[in-house]
Design a protein around this motif. Structure first.
Motif, mmCIF file in Angstrom:
data_model
loop_
_atom_site.group_PDB
_atom_site.id
_atom_site.type_symbol
_atom_site.label_atom_id
_atom_site.label_comp_id
_atom_site.label_asym_id
_atom_site.label_seq_id
_atom_site.Cartn_x
_atom_site.Cartn_y
_atom_site.Cartn_z
ATOM 1 N N GLY A 118 -13.112 53.925 37.921
ATOM 2 C CA GLY A 118 -13.442 54.054 36.505
ATOM 3 C C GLY A 118 -14.835 53.569 36.178
ATOM 4 O O GLY A 118 -15.131 53.278 35.005
ATOM 5 N N ASP A 119 -15.698 53.505 37.197
ATOM 6 C CA ASP A 119 -17.080 53.057 36.990
ATOM 7 C C ASP A 119 -17.932 54.274 36.631
ATOM 8 O O ASP A 119 -18.539 54.914 37.493
ATOM 9 C CB ASP A 119 -17.604 52.382 38.260
ATOM 10 N N ARG A 120 -17.957 54.593 35.355
ATOM 11 C CA ARG A 120 -18.625 55.810 34.895
ATOM 12 C C ARG A 120 -20.114 55.806 35.238
ATOM 13 O O ARG A 120 -20.668 56.812 35.674
ATOM 14 C CB ARG A 120 -18.435 55.936 33.373
ATOM 15 N N GLY A 121 -20.766 54.677 35.034
ATOM 16 C CA GLY A 121 -22.191 54.602 35.306
ATOM 17 C C GLY A 121 -22.511 54.869 36.759
ATOM 18 O O GLY A 121 -23.442 55.621 37.079
ATOM 19 N N ALA A 122 -21.762 54.227 37.668
ATOM 20 C CA ALA A 122 -21.997 54.436 39.100
ATOM 21 C C ALA A 122 -21.684 55.874 39.505
ATOM 22 O O ALA A 122 -22.370 56.466 40.351
ATOM 23 C CB ALA A 122 -21.150 53.455 39.910
#
Length: 682
Positions: free
Chosen positions: A516-520
């Motif tokens: 759920g790490d949208r930025g990564a």
């Protein structure tokens, strides 16, 4: 449904100043050679009896006319023709009798009342009118009673002329005429305003005069008033098409067949002067939009008559834009109110005044969103069976048009001709396949980042095989991983996000998504960050996009899956988007897709218009138009991309982005006649 055979297109012996088919003539698309066998084959495919239509169908060779009527009688048991009546002779009347031809005649009144139906000079026009009046009498004497279409305008329905028109109706009534259809003038030529176009108040006065006169007739009935009364009581099974939520991309009530056998729609929708062929599936975006659009902005929100009227005919929409309601809203609303009051006085409570109306509206909106158009009477049937709340779910399986993707409804496309579709559709399909393959090829170009594209599940096996042969890592994530990605196949029922790159890079993308790490996740995609942040081009009130190097990475063809970039560029002319597009183009060339790149480059160089109105997007290019529901909250916009209009199998049209024919200057004289002169080539 009416099958209209138009062997001669809109070719006509008259030059009616207000003719709704005039845009096709002005565009130079008014006549093609006809092939009787192709016409019959298409009519047979559609199925059902036909109406011979025009222009003026009696311009056909008499032997061909008889051939069609003989075939129609043998195949369907009867025939119909709609004509201006000027060319009818005794032999035609005999033909009508022998082949059971129902005759419809378009005439606007006796003598001077019919002057707008111009025949070259005032003298010839009056002679033609007298001839038609005589033909009507002859048909009645022969017991072949014709029906009439009468268009109301300043030449026959202004206040001082109404009594003469009513008297004419009395004469027709004594002759045995039964069916008269009243039309309000459809305005496709703004020069008519102030000359033939009546004000709303004048139209209302004229319609009320005919409504008040009708009870005094023995035979004549105006279907307009019967329709409104029946609609208010939910009896719309036989209502005219103008009240039946007509889709201008398919016009269910009119199945046109042109002289070359090509399918076409009702001519009232041809504002561009082009006989577009029918879209593959019907859609009812207009009515969902009008239900929600405020009345102050040419919508219908809050109108208690909407369920019955539905914004009326798209051919009469405000500004010629089918996404608006009819410009005759005031007239129809007045008639609905009048007949509503009469029903109440008679002890019959119309649906408009019943709480049930809200439930019926809810059901209808749900059905339209699912690509269905049930009648009010059918919906009432659900109610009486106790099925109304569950009605939509109990209906048959959805049509393809109701399957939704992330950006709204599936686009529906209408081509300018069968030839254009046959030429360009296979090329588009091949380009879409190339774009999917190039995503794999591009996976080898970047260390640490992955190429992406939204692709259909049906392509996975092919793409996995290609990636394996090339030693490229790949994964398939849910489409929700990048909701604004451009789908390579907008019509696919199931699709997802293809991710390609070094195996370690693909694994990093998968892990970021799973965590759920949208930025990564976004940082590991080989897409310009500014474009990943969102598409902002539609926020501009008007943009003209110029091609760069003949290959701009614009997204105006993205509804068809035609976009080098996996997402729309953040704005026209984005430098980062252009650099990314060039990289992908080179990857395609290196991969051996030179032909497909040339095709895509040609298509991207077209002139294209993109307009959003009431939540409906319409895109027009030289060989097609398409529409779909815009994302929620989309503002009204217009984006015009200057480019090439003269492309293979393009058709002339009256405005951007079509190739414009020699322009005509139209002089409309006081008596309604037209004079035209070509002045310059566009």
């Amino acid at each position: 449904m009416t099958i209209e055979l138009r062997p001669l297109g809109v070719a006509c012996n008259l030059a009616c100043s207000y003719c709704y088919q005039q845009p096709q003539r002005d565009a130079g698309n008014h006549r093609t050679p006809y092939d009787l066998e192709k016409i019959k084959a298409e009519a047979e495919r559609i199925g059902g009896p036909f109406t011979l239509f025009g222009g003026e169908p009696l311009l056909m060779k008499f032997d061909d006319l008889e051939h069609l009527f003989a075939w129609g009688l043998e195949r369907f048991g009867a025939n119909t023709i709609q004509t201006n009546g000027v060319l009818i002779e005794g032999r035609h009347i005999d033909l009508f009798r022998r082949y059971k031809v129902s005759v419809g005649i378009s005439i606007d009144g006796p003598g001077p009342m019919n002057d707008a139906r111009w025949n070259g000079s005032l003298e010839k026009t009056r002679q033609a009118t007298a001839r038609v009046e005589g033909v009507i009498a002859q048909l009645c004497e022969a017991r072949q009673i014709p029906s009439l279409i009468v268009t109301l305008h300043g030449g026959n329905a202004s206040g001082e002329k109404i009594p003469e028109m009513i008297e004419w109706m009395h004469r027709l009534d004594t002759m045995g005429i039964r069916n008269v259809r009243l039309h309000l003038l459809e305005v496709d030529d703004e020069s008519l305003r102030g000359r033939l176009v009546l004000s709303a108040r004048q139209n209302i006065s004229a319609l009320l005069a005919f409504a008040q006169a009708e009870p005094r007739f023995t035979n004549i009935r105006f279907d307009l008033f019967r329709d409104i009364e029946n609609l208010l009581e939910g009896k719309d099974g036989k209502a005219s098409c103008i009240w039946r939520a007509c889709d201008p991309y398919t016009t269910e009530a009119v199945q046109g067949v042109e002289g070359n056998g090509q399918s076409s729609n009702c001519g009232r929708t041809n504002k561009d002067g082009i006989d577009f062929i029918k879209a593959q599936v019907p859609g009812f975006e207009r009515y969902v939009a009008l239900f929600n659009a405020p009345q102050s902005d040419h919508g219908c929100a809050g109108c208690r008559f909407f369920l019955m009227c539905k914004g009326q005919c798209p051919g009469t929409a405000v500004g010629g834009d089918w996404r608006n309601r009819t410009e005759n809203c005031e007239e129809w609303k007045h008639l609905f109110q009048l007949i509503e009051s009469r029903l109440v006085l008679a002890g019959r409570i119309p649906l408009t005044l019943q709480p049930l109306r809200l439930e019926l509206e809810r059901f209808q909106i749900t059905a339209w969103k699912q690509g269905r158009n049930p009648s009010i009477s059918k919906t009432l049937g659900y109610f009486h069976q106790g099925l109304l709340p569950a009605g939509p779910a109990a209906e048959p399986e959805p049509q393809p048009s109701e399957i939704k993707n992330g950006s709204g409804s599936i686009p529906r496309i209408s081509w300018v001709s069968n030839a254009a579709r046959s030429f360009w559709q296979p090329r588009m399909e091949q380009v879409r396949t190339m774009l999917e393959d190039v995503t794999v090829h591009a996976g080898r170009l970047h260390s640490g980042r992955c190429s992406v594209r939204r692709v259909p599940e049906s392509s996975l096996e092919r793409l996995a095989g290609l990636a394996g042969r090339m030693g490229v890592g790949h994964a398939f994530l849910p489409a929700s991983a990048l909701t604004h990605a451009v789908p390579s196949d907008p019509w696919a029922e199931r699709s997802g996000l293809l991710v390609c790159g070094e195996p370690s890079s693909v694994a990093s993308v998968q892990a970021a998504w799973a965590d759920g790490d949208r930025g990564a996740f976004l940082a590991r995609l080989e897409v310009p960050p500014c474009c990943l942040a969102g598409h902002s081009a539609s926020a501009e009130a008007l943009s003209t996009v110029h091609l760069d190097d003949g290959f701009s990475p614009h997204s105006l063809l993205a509804p068809l899956g035609l976009s080098l970039l996996p997402v729309a560029p953040c704005q026209p002319g984005c430098r980062h988007a252009l650099d990314a597009a060039r990289t992908l183009r080179q990857a395609a060339l290196d991969g051996g897709y030179g032909t497909e790149v040339d095709w895509l480059q040609e298509m991207m160089a077209w002139s294209i218009s993109w307009t959003d109105r009431h939540g409906i997007t319409e895109v027009k290019a030289p060989v097609f138009k398409l529409c779909f529901l815009a994302p929620p909250g989309a503002a009204d916009t217009a984006i015009l991309k200057q480019g090439v209009s003269h492309v293979a199998f393009a058709t002339q049209g009256l405005g951007f982005p079509f190739s414009v024919p020699a322009r005509k200057t139209i002089t409309l004289h006081a008596d309604g006649r037209r004079a035209a002169a070509c002045v310059n080539s566009g």
